[in-house]
Design a protein around this motif. Structure first.
Motif, PDB file in Angstrom:
ATOM      1  N   ARG A  19      41.003  47.586 -35.423  1.00  0.00           N
ATOM      2  CA  ARG A  19      41.068  46.127 -35.495  1.00  0.00           C
ATOM      3  C   ARG A  19      41.358  45.608 -34.090  1.00  0.00           C
ATOM      4  O   ARG A  19      42.379  45.943 -33.489  1.00  0.00           O
ATOM      5  CB  ARG A  19      42.149  45.688 -36.494  1.00  0.00           C
ATOM      6  N   VAL A  20      40.393  44.830 -33.553  1.00  0.00           N
ATOM      7  CA  VAL A  20      40.454  44.450 -32.139  1.00  0.00           C
ATOM      8  C   VAL A  20      40.393  42.920 -32.021  1.00  0.00           C
ATOM      9  O   VAL A  20      39.650  42.255 -32.754  1.00  0.00           O
ATOM     10  CB  VAL A  20      39.279  45.087 -31.354  1.00  0.00           C
ATOM     11  N   GLY A  21      41.173  42.381 -31.085  1.00  0.00           N
ATOM     12  CA  GLY A  21      41.141  40.946 -30.799  1.00  0.00           C
ATOM     13  C   GLY A  21      40.836  40.700 -29.330  1.00  0.00           C
ATOM     14  O   GLY A  21      40.933  41.612 -28.501  1.00  0.00           O
ATOM     15  N   VAL A  22      40.450  39.483 -29.022  1.00  0.00           N
ATOM     16  CA  VAL A  22      40.122  39.094 -27.641  1.00  0.00           C
ATOM     17  C   VAL A  22      40.964  37.881 -27.277  1.00  0.00           C
ATOM     18  O   VAL A  22      41.088  36.946 -28.079  1.00  0.00           O
ATOM     19  CB  VAL A  22      38.617  38.742 -27.514  1.00  0.00           C
ATOM     20  N   ILE A  23      41.519  37.875 -26.063  1.00  0.00           N
ATOM     21  CA  ILE A  23      42.284  36.711 -25.598  1.00  0.00           C
ATOM     22  C   ILE A  23      41.475  36.006 -24.519  1.00  0.00           C
ATOM     23  O   ILE A  23      41.148  36.592 -23.484  1.00  0.00           O
ATOM     24  CB  ILE A  23      43.648  37.132 -24.990  1.00  0.00           C
ATOM     25  N   GLY A  24      41.148  34.759 -24.769  1.00  0.00           N
ATOM     26  CA  GLY A  24      40.365  33.959 -23.820  1.00  0.00           C
ATOM     27  C   GLY A  24      38.926  33.865 -24.289  1.00  0.00           C
ATOM     28  O   GLY A  24      38.228  34.878 -24.383  1.00  0.00           O
ATOM     29  N   ARG A  34      31.294  39.207 -28.193  1.00  0.00           N
ATOM     30  CA  ARG A  34      29.909  39.513 -28.597  1.00  0.00           C
ATOM     31  C   ARG A  34      29.707  41.025 -28.689  1.00  0.00           C
ATOM     32  O   ARG A  34      29.157  41.538 -29.662  1.00  0.00           O
ATOM     33  CB  ARG A  34      28.934  38.907 -27.570  1.00  0.00           C
ATOM     34  N   VAL A  35      30.182  41.744 -27.664  1.00  0.00           N
ATOM     35  CA  VAL A  35      29.959  43.194 -27.634  1.00  0.00           C
ATOM     36  C   VAL A  35      30.787  43.881 -28.726  1.00  0.00           C
ATOM     37  O   VAL A  35      30.278  44.732 -29.464  1.00  0.00           O
ATOM     38  CB  VAL A  35      30.297  43.759 -26.231  1.00  0.00           C
ATOM     39  N   LEU A  36      32.054  43.476 -28.851  1.00  0.00           N
ATOM     40  CA  LEU A  36      32.924  44.120 -29.852  1.00  0.00           C
ATOM     41  C   LEU A  36      32.372  43.917 -31.262  1.00  0.00           C
ATOM     42  O   LEU A  36      32.452  44.819 -32.101  1.00  0.00           O
ATOM     43  CB  LEU A  36      34.346  43.551 -29.759  1.00  0.00           C
ATOM     44  N   GLY A  38      29.474  43.975 -32.192  1.00  0.00           N
ATOM     45  CA  GLY A  38      28.345  44.869 -32.462  1.00  0.00           C
ATOM     46  C   GLY A  38      28.703  46.348 -32.379  1.00  0.00           C
ATOM     47  O   GLY A  38      27.825  47.202 -32.546  1.00  0.00           O
ATOM     48  N   LEU A  39      29.960  46.685 -32.111  1.00  0.00           N
ATOM     49  CA  LEU A  39      30.318  48.098 -31.981  1.00  0.00           C
ATOM     50  C   LEU A  39      30.614  48.719 -33.346  1.00  0.00           C
ATOM     51  O   LEU A  39      31.257  48.080 -34.186  1.00  0.00           O
ATOM     52  CB  LEU A  39      31.550  48.268 -31.076  1.00  0.00           C
ATOM     53  N   PRO A  40      30.176  49.956 -33.540  1.00  0.00           N
ATOM     54  CA  PRO A  40      30.491  50.618 -34.805  1.00  0.00           C
ATOM     55  C   PRO A  40      31.993  50.927 -34.906  1.00  0.00           C
ATOM     56  O   PRO A  40      32.659  51.100 -33.881  1.00  0.00           O
ATOM     57  CB  PRO A  40      29.669  51.922 -34.734  1.00  0.00           C
ATOM     58  N   ASP A  41      32.498  50.993 -36.102  1.00  0.00           N
ATOM     59  CA  ASP A  41      33.897  51.378 -36.373  1.00  0.00           C
ATOM     60  C   ASP A  41      34.906  50.422 -35.742  1.00  0.00           C
ATOM     61  O   ASP A  41      36.019  50.819 -35.385  1.00  0.00           O
ATOM     62  CB  ASP A  41      34.180  52.822 -35.898  1.00  0.00           C
ATOM     63  N   VAL A  42      34.468  49.180 -35.544  1.00  0.00           N
ATOM     64  CA  VAL A  42      35.357  48.167 -34.973  1.00  0.00           C
ATOM     65  C   VAL A  42      35.319  46.929 -35.868  1.00  0.00           C
ATOM     66  O   VAL A  42      34.244  46.500 -36.279  1.00  0.00           O
ATOM     67  CB  VAL A  42      34.896  47.764 -33.541  1.00  0.00           C
ATOM     68  N   THR A  43      36.477  46.379 -36.171  1.00  0.00           N
ATOM     69  CA  THR A  43      36.532  45.061 -36.811  1.00  0.00           C
ATOM     70  C   THR A  43      37.031  44.075 -35.769  1.00  0.00           C
ATOM     71  O   THR A  43      38.145  44.238 -35.246  1.00  0.00           O
ATOM     72  CB  THR A  43      37.515  45.071 -38.014  1.00  0.00           C
ATOM     73  N   LEU A  44      36.184  43.112 -35.431  1.00  0.00           N
ATOM     74  CA  LEU A  44      36.621  42.064 -34.498  1.00  0.00           C
ATOM     75  C   LEU A  44      37.440  41.058 -35.311  1.00  0.00           C
ATOM     76  O   LEU A  44      36.897  40.334 -36.137  1.00  0.00           O
ATOM     77  CB  LEU A  44      35.408  41.399 -33.844  1.00  0.00           C
ATOM     78  N   VAL A  45      38.753  41.065 -35.069  1.00  0.00           N
ATOM     79  CA  VAL A  45      39.646  40.222 -35.876  1.00  0.00           C
ATOM     80  C   VAL A  45      39.504  38.757 -35.468  1.00  0.00           C
ATOM     81  O   VAL A  45      39.519  37.860 -36.313  1.00  0.00           O
ATOM     82  CB  VAL A  45      41.110  40.706 -35.723  1.00  0.00           C
ATOM     83  N   GLY A  46      39.347  38.515 -34.171  1.00  0.00           N
ATOM     84  CA  GLY A  46      39.164  37.139 -33.725  1.00  0.00           C
ATOM     85  C   GLY A  46      39.441  36.982 -32.249  1.00  0.00           C
ATOM     86  O   GLY A  46      39.779  37.942 -31.553  1.00  0.00           O
ATOM     87  N   ILE A  47      39.272  35.762 -31.785  1.00  0.00           N
ATOM     88  CA  ILE A  47      39.413  35.442 -30.367  1.00  0.00           C
ATOM     89  C   ILE A  47      40.417  34.296 -30.246  1.00  0.00           C
ATOM     90  O   ILE A  47      40.426  33.393 -31.094  1.00  0.00           O
ATOM     91  CB  ILE A  47      38.025  35.100 -29.770  1.00  0.00           C
ATOM     92  N   VAL A  48      41.253  34.350 -29.212  1.00  0.00           N
ATOM     93  CA  VAL A  48      42.306  33.332 -29.041  1.00  0.00           C
ATOM     94  C   VAL A  48      41.988  32.453 -27.843  1.00  0.00           C
ATOM     95  O   VAL A  48      41.662  32.971 -26.759  1.00  0.00           O
ATOM     96  CB  VAL A  48      43.680  34.012 -28.791  1.00  0.00           C
ATOM     97  N   ASP A  49      42.092  31.156 -28.017  1.00  0.00           N
ATOM     98  CA  ASP A  49      41.941  30.243 -26.876  1.00  0.00           C
ATOM     99  C   ASP A  49      42.630  28.927 -27.238  1.00  0.00           C
ATOM    100  O   ASP A  49      42.451  28.419 -28.346  1.00  0.00           O
ATOM    101  CB  ASP A  49      40.458  29.992 -26.557  1.00  0.00           C
TER     102      ASP A  49
END
Ligand SMILES: NC(=O)c1ccc[n+]([C@@H]2O[C@H](COP(=O)([O-])OP(=O)(O)OC[C@H]3O[C@@H](n4cnc5c(N)ncnc54)[C@H](O)[C@@H]3O)[C@@H](O)[C@H]2O)c1
Length: 338
Positions: A19-24, A34-36, A38-49
């Motif tokens: 479970r991965v998040g992005v800040i900014g 965008r890249v996360l 599309g990656l296998p075995d990854v859940t993009l939880v969300g982005i913070v801004d």
């Protein structure tokens, strides 16, 4: 997952999605998301801004959730976070993640100062979380091909040109911190040696901060290197040359063409060949390498210490204030405030 469990949970449960998040949600952060996504075995939880319009743009572009604050993302539970907020916030955000045992990739430069960078490195080490720095050029297939071509060679000199027009959004840093830090990292990476001597020439021709930099270096291993970077060239160029005793390697990091000259003969003749170069998107390769280090617990491809070492050299280059360029009229609409 780390904000609801321990850091080692991520490493031991290698098969479940991370479970991965992005800040900014700016230029880089949107690309990370965008890249996360599309990656296998990854859940993009969300982005913070904090900016609603940037959150809305990311939601539309990537189709992920967006949060106003770090705490909202932490509450969702994340194993890893990539930090693509403005550089002056890296320290504070990185420490907030590390305190919660969340693995982090921090965009380059790792922090605004060497002290802050060292603080992030030591906090990550004490907590046992993965810390990688986003020196994405290492994952450029042309750089991968150059590195392979010079492997085992006796490197003599390196020249790097990284020039282009003024960036559309002017941040509060000049070309050394924004651009040359990529190449300082490449020189350290190619030579596997630390830079010990720095001879910078800086000029602020149009902007408040340096917008032309000619930087010369000597590594502990005796390699001479130079970086030519500026924001005054109407087109982008990124070229690397490496002279070794047996080869001369030339790489274009944009077109990804890498050529080597070899077989030097006493009569001045030599052979030339184009080298095979991969097609990976550098950011995809970088984020895959980061998440692989998170899963395995092994050292990441670009460590926090390396990020700090490259930042320290960039800051040494800035110790002399830039001079106004000769014959430059520093007035009128071309003047850009840093
Ligand atoms: N690796 C590379 O090639 C590369 C290229 C560009 C930028 N970068 C780095 O990425 C980072 C971001 O640069 P950028 O060009 O995307 O900048 P940007 O200005 O486009 O984006 C920064 C975003 O962070 C948001 N932000 C501000 N405060 C925040 C906070 N407290 N929490 C979360 N988000 C916040 C801003 O609203 C903005 O949307 C910088 O460290 C920069 O050096 C790296």
């Amino acid at each position: 997952m780390s904000s609801k469990g321990s850091a080692s949970d991520a490493q031991t449960s290698a098969r479940r999605d991370l479970r991965v998040g992005v800040i900014g949600a700016g230029v880089m952060g949107s690309n990370h998301a965008r890249v996360l996504a599309g990656l296998p075995d990854v859940t993009l939880v969300g982005i913070v801004d904090p900016l609603p319009e940037h959150r809305a743009r990311a939601t539309t572009m990537v189709g992920c959730r967006a949060f106003e604050s770090l705490e909202e993302l932490f509450d969702e539970g994340v194993d890893a976070i990539t930090i693509a907020a403005p550089t002056h916030l890296h320290h504070e955000i990185a420490l907030a993640c590390i305190t919660r045992n969340i693995h982090i990739l921090v965009e380059k430069p790792v922090a605004s100062t060497v002290e802050e960078g060292e603080d992030i490195v030591s906090a990550a080490r004490s907590a046992g979380v993965t810390l990688m720095v986003g020196h994405v050029e290492r994952f450029n297939p042309a750089v991968v091909a150059i590195k392979q071509a010079i492997s085992g060679e006796d490197i003599l000199s390196i020249g790097i040109t990284r020039v282009g027009p003024f960036p559309p959004r002017m941040s509060n840093v000049g070309v050394v911190i924004d651009l040359a830090v990529h190449d300082i990292d490449l020189i350290r990476y190619f030579t596997e040696s630390e830079i010990v001597e720095v001879q910078p020439q800086l000029s602020s021709a149009v902007a408040e901060r340096e917008d032309i930099a000619l930087l010369q270096f000597r590594t502990a291993s005796g390699v001479l290197a130079h970086i030519n970077t500026n924001w005054l060239t109407p087109f982008k160029a990124r070229n690397v040359t490496v002279a070794t005793r047996g080869k001369y390697v030339m790489g274009d990091l944009l077109t990804r063409q890498v050529t080597e000259c070899f077989g030097f003969k006493p009569d001045g003749s030599y052979s030339m060949r184009h080298l095979p170069v991969g097609h990976d998107e550098p950011l995809r390769a970088e984020l895959t390498a980061f998440l692989s280090a998170v899963r395995s617990g092994e050292a990441p491809a670009v460590s926090g210490d390396e990020g700090v070492a490259s930042l320290a050299i960039a800051i040494r280059c800035l110790e002399q204030p830039p001079k106004p360029a000769a014959n430059t009229a520093r007035k009128g609409p071309r003047r850009i405030v840093g």
